[in-house]
Scaffold this motif. Structure first.
Motif, PDB file in Angstrom:
ATOM      1  N   LYS A  29       0.826  -1.193   0.000  1.00  0.00           N
ATOM      2  CA  LYS A  29       0.000   0.000   0.000  1.00  0.00           C
ATOM      3  C   LYS A  29       0.864   1.248   0.000  1.00  0.00           C
ATOM      4  O   LYS A  29       2.068   1.190   0.325  1.00  0.00           O
ATOM      5  N   GLY A  51      -7.153   7.030   5.697  1.00  0.00           N
ATOM      6  CA  GLY A  51      -7.213   6.123   6.845  1.00  0.00           C
ATOM      7  C   GLY A  51      -7.306   4.673   6.468  1.00  0.00           C
ATOM      8  O   GLY A  51      -6.944   3.810   7.245  1.00  0.00           O
ATOM      9  N   GLY A  52      -7.822   4.375   5.306  1.00  0.00           N
ATOM     10  CA  GLY A  52      -7.912   2.969   4.904  1.00  0.00           C
ATOM     11  C   GLY A  52      -9.049   2.219   5.548  1.00  0.00           C
ATOM     12  O   GLY A  52      -9.374   1.107   5.144  1.00  0.00           O
ATOM     13  N   GLY A  53      -9.666   2.775   6.557  1.00  0.00           N
ATOM     14  CA  GLY A  53     -10.768   2.066   7.183  1.00  0.00           C
ATOM     15  C   GLY A  53     -12.054   2.247   6.415  1.00  0.00           C
ATOM     16  O   GLY A  53     -13.036   1.567   6.686  1.00  0.00           O
ATOM     17  N   ASN A  54     -12.047   3.159   5.477  1.00  0.00           N
ATOM     18  CA  ASN A  54     -13.222   3.388   4.661  1.00  0.00           C
ATOM     19  C   ASN A  54     -13.355   2.311   3.603  1.00  0.00           C
ATOM     20  O   ASN A  54     -12.457   1.516   3.385  1.00  0.00           O
ATOM     21  N   LYS A  55     -14.481   2.344   2.928  1.00  0.00           N
ATOM     22  CA  LYS A  55     -14.737   1.321   1.927  1.00  0.00           C
ATOM     23  C   LYS A  55     -13.741   1.435   0.782  1.00  0.00           C
ATOM     24  O   LYS A  55     -13.228   2.496   0.465  1.00  0.00           O
ATOM     25  N   LEU A  56     -13.488   0.313   0.165  1.00  0.00           N
ATOM     26  CA  LEU A  56     -12.522   0.217  -0.918  1.00  0.00           C
ATOM     27  C   LEU A  56     -13.231   0.205  -2.261  1.00  0.00           C
ATOM     28  O   LEU A  56     -14.297  -0.394  -2.418  1.00  0.00           O
TER      29      LEU A  56
END
Lengths: 117, 113
Positions: B49, B96-101
């Motif tokens: 990433k 943040g990466g915690g959101n949807k992909l």
């Protein structure tokens, strides 16, 4: 590392029946989980965001009455395909975010293959 | 909305060949970029990433550089192995990466002896 499991790994059902798929975070808590659908040789399509203790958020075009999502605890989200039909046959994948490498990372379950006869 | 475009497969290479899988994106703001790998019969795994422009993600000999000027995140490996045979997905998410992909369509790689 964070592990996400899904159960069952595969299921075959008759048209008109309902099927429940479980997604569990085994070693961490997840207030949010995501459900994806993957068609053969195609990308993952986000279906909905599962929120612990509240209603799921569905993506445009996804029938919420068809795909019921319940996030009953901080480690479990379920997807129920109601009155399944052959066109619902697909590979369903869940993911959950957890802290890794200085930020958040999505951890994916191994997927559930649904075949509707 | 956000989108990811990656080269179509399948890609077939001989062992020790050089690999490039192209990926470009469209997004508002400054997304994080990812490459995921899906081995046969397994779930998606994060390969590498990058969270900001000019960052280089690397893992298991694979590399990708976040190029904001060309909105690209091409995956490369200098010498592929048979064990690299899998489907590779380029993806992006909000901060943040915690959101949807948002995923690309995936590129199947087959490496032969």
């Amino acid at each position: 590392g964070a592990v996400v499991s899904q159960h069952p790994s595969w299921v075959i059902c008759k048209s008109g029946t309902s099927v429940k798929i479980e997604c569990r975070s085994l070693d961490f808590q997840a207030t949010t989980m995501f459900w994806y659908r993957q068609f053969p040789k195609q990308s993952l399509m986000l279906m909905a965001t599962s929120n612990e203790g509240s209603k799921a958020t569905y993506e445009q075009g996804v029938e919420k009455d068809k795909f019921l999502i319940n996030h009953a605890s901080l480690t479990l989200s379920t997807l129920t395909v109601t009155s399944a039909h052959p066109e619902d046959s697909s590979f369903y994948i869940c993911s959950a975010p957890w802290v890794a490498g200085g930020g958040y990372e999505q951890f994916f379950g191994p997927g559930t293959r649904l075949t509707v006869l | 909305g956000d989108s990811v475009t990656q080269m179509e497969g399948p890609v077939t290479l001989s062992e020790e060949a050089f690999l490039t899988i192209n990926c470009t994106y469209t997004a508002t703001g400054y997304p994080s970029l990812f490459w995921y790998v899906q081995y046969p019969g397994e779930g998606l795994q994060l390969l590498l990433k990058a969270t900001k422009a000019d960052d280089k993600g690397s893992n298991k000999g694979f590399e990708a550089t976040y190029r904001k000027e060309t909105t690209s995140f091409h995956l490369e490996k200098g010498s592929v192995q048979v064990s690299d045979s899998a489907v590779y997905f380029c993806a992006l998410s909000g901060a943040g990466g915690g959101n949807k992909l948002t995923f690309g369509t995936g590129t199947q790689l087959k490496v032969e002896l």
